[in-house]
Design an enzyme around this catalytic site. Structure first.
Site, PDB file in Angstrom:
ATOM      1  N   ARG A 108       0.980  -1.147  -0.008  1.00 57.46           N
ATOM      2  CA  ARG A 108      -0.084  -0.036  -0.175  1.00 57.46           C
ATOM      3  C   ARG A 108       0.660   1.150   0.376  1.00 57.46           C
ATOM      4  NH1 ARG A 108      -2.224  -3.813  -1.533  1.00 57.46           N
ATOM      5  NH2 ARG A 108      -3.802  -4.903  -0.442  1.00 57.46           N
ATOM      6  N   SER A 124     -11.046   0.013   2.829  1.00 59.62           N
ATOM      7  CA  SER A 124     -10.847  -0.132   4.089  1.00 59.62           C
ATOM      8  C   SER A 124      -9.748   0.777   4.691  1.00 59.62           C
ATOM      9  CB  SER A 124      -9.321  -1.335   3.726  1.00 59.62           C
ATOM     10  OG  SER A 124      -9.795  -2.946   3.302  1.00 59.62           O
ATOM     11  N   GLU A 162      -4.506   2.506   6.760  1.00 61.01           N
ATOM     12  CA  GLU A 162      -4.169   3.142   5.063  1.00 61.01           C
ATOM     13  C   GLU A 162      -5.143   4.084   4.466  1.00 61.01           C
ATOM     14  OE1 GLU A 162      -6.101   0.209   1.805  1.00 61.01           O
ATOM     15  OE2 GLU A 162      -5.068  -0.775   3.445  1.00 61.01           O
TER      16      GLU A 162
END
Length: 301
Positions: free
Chosen positions: A174, A224, A294
């Site tokens: 990520r 998320s 995130e």
């Protein structure tokens, strides 16, 4: 700021709005106003916008479809640039595709599957744009952008455009180079593989069905919220901590998937932020683990 707005409009860079509510441009449907809001017509419009921003020295921020960000209730100062329809081109060259940063990821996965090209099935259900997906190395179902990206065309604040290789993008979980440098991905080249259309379609549908059945798409969400603290999974930890359904104001931890926070209708950024802090504190106390977000928290506090 008025002079900047006049200059942007005179250069016809694209749509230029003042005090635009960012709640209209985020998937959470949350966020205060942007002082100046620009939707460039094309890459040249984006370059001219950045040139004026550099000359004035004002703050700036780029967004795509508004997923994976939490904009504060006070909004964003300076110029907010939305990469949208002006940068949504798509060119297919055999097993290689060149796609603009404003192209929706879900739409891309669907369009490409119909041409018998495999490699983007993992992206079914990812709510962002190509630019945002490259920026954060978006992924799901065991794959991510780093597995298919050949090059990213990046505009730097000084006006230079460079093609960066997969290696130069410094991808990890990520994460990409663009999170540490002020570069804007304007288009990307993906390397795919030729496959059976029906097989690709089935895999794509399976991934879409999984997301529909396990994630809360009936309410506004950003995707998320927390990174998985591997080998653990954020959603499982939050659920084990008894936080499923926990609510602050209009923000609630989803009862379907605990790594999602939903806007039940009138959530403020402050509600979501308070919920994020509560989750982090609870997990730290119960499991001595630090939960990293995130989602990116942006805007004036």
């Amino acid at each position: 700021m008025e002079q900047l707005v006049e200059s942007l409009r005179a250069l016809q860079v694209g749509e230029v709005r003042v005090n635009e509510s960012l709640a209209h441009h985020t998937t959470w449907k949350i966020g205060g106003p942007a002082d100046v809001f620009v939707i460039p017509n094309d890459i040249e419009g984006l370059k001219n916008t950045m040139k004026l921003i550099q000359e004035t020295g004002c703050k700036w921020r780029v967004i795509g479809r508004g997923s994976n960000i939490l904009v504060s209730d006070k909004g964003l100062r300076g110029v907010t640039i939305k990469l949208d329809k002006g940068l949504d081109h798509l060119e297919v060259n055999g097993e290689s595709i060149t796609v603009g940063a404003g192209f929706p990821v879900v739409k891309l996965a669907t369009v490409i599957s119909r041409q018998g090209l495999a490699g983007l099935e993992f992206a079914a259900g990812i709510p962002g744009s190509v630019g945002g997906a490259v920026f954060m190395n978006a992924g799901a179902h065991g794959s991510d952008i780093s597995q298919i990206l050949t090059k990213a065309h990046v505009l730097f604040p000084d006006g230079t455009l460079r093609w960066l290789t997969n290696e130069e993008m410094a991808f990890s979980y990520r994460t990409s180079l663009l999170q540490k440098n002020d570069g804007i991905c304007v288009e990307a080249i993906f390397s795919l593989t030729r496959g059976d259309k029906e097989d690709i379609k089935k895999k794509l549908q399976k991934n879409k069905d999984y997301r529909r059945d396990t994630q809360p798409w009936n309410h506004p969400t950003c995707g998320s919220v927390f990174r998985n603290p591997l080998p653990e999974y954020a959603g499982q930890l939050i659920e084990k901590a008894g936080l499923k359904g926990y609510q602050i104001g209009g923000a609630q931890i989803s009862t379907m998937h605990a790594n999602f926070i939903v806007n039940t209708g009138d959530a403020k950024a402050a509600d979501v932020l308070a919920l994020i802090h509560h989750v982090k504190d609870t997990i730290q106390k119960q499991y001595q683990m630090n939960m990293e977000t995130e989602v990116e928290l942006i805007g004036e506090r």
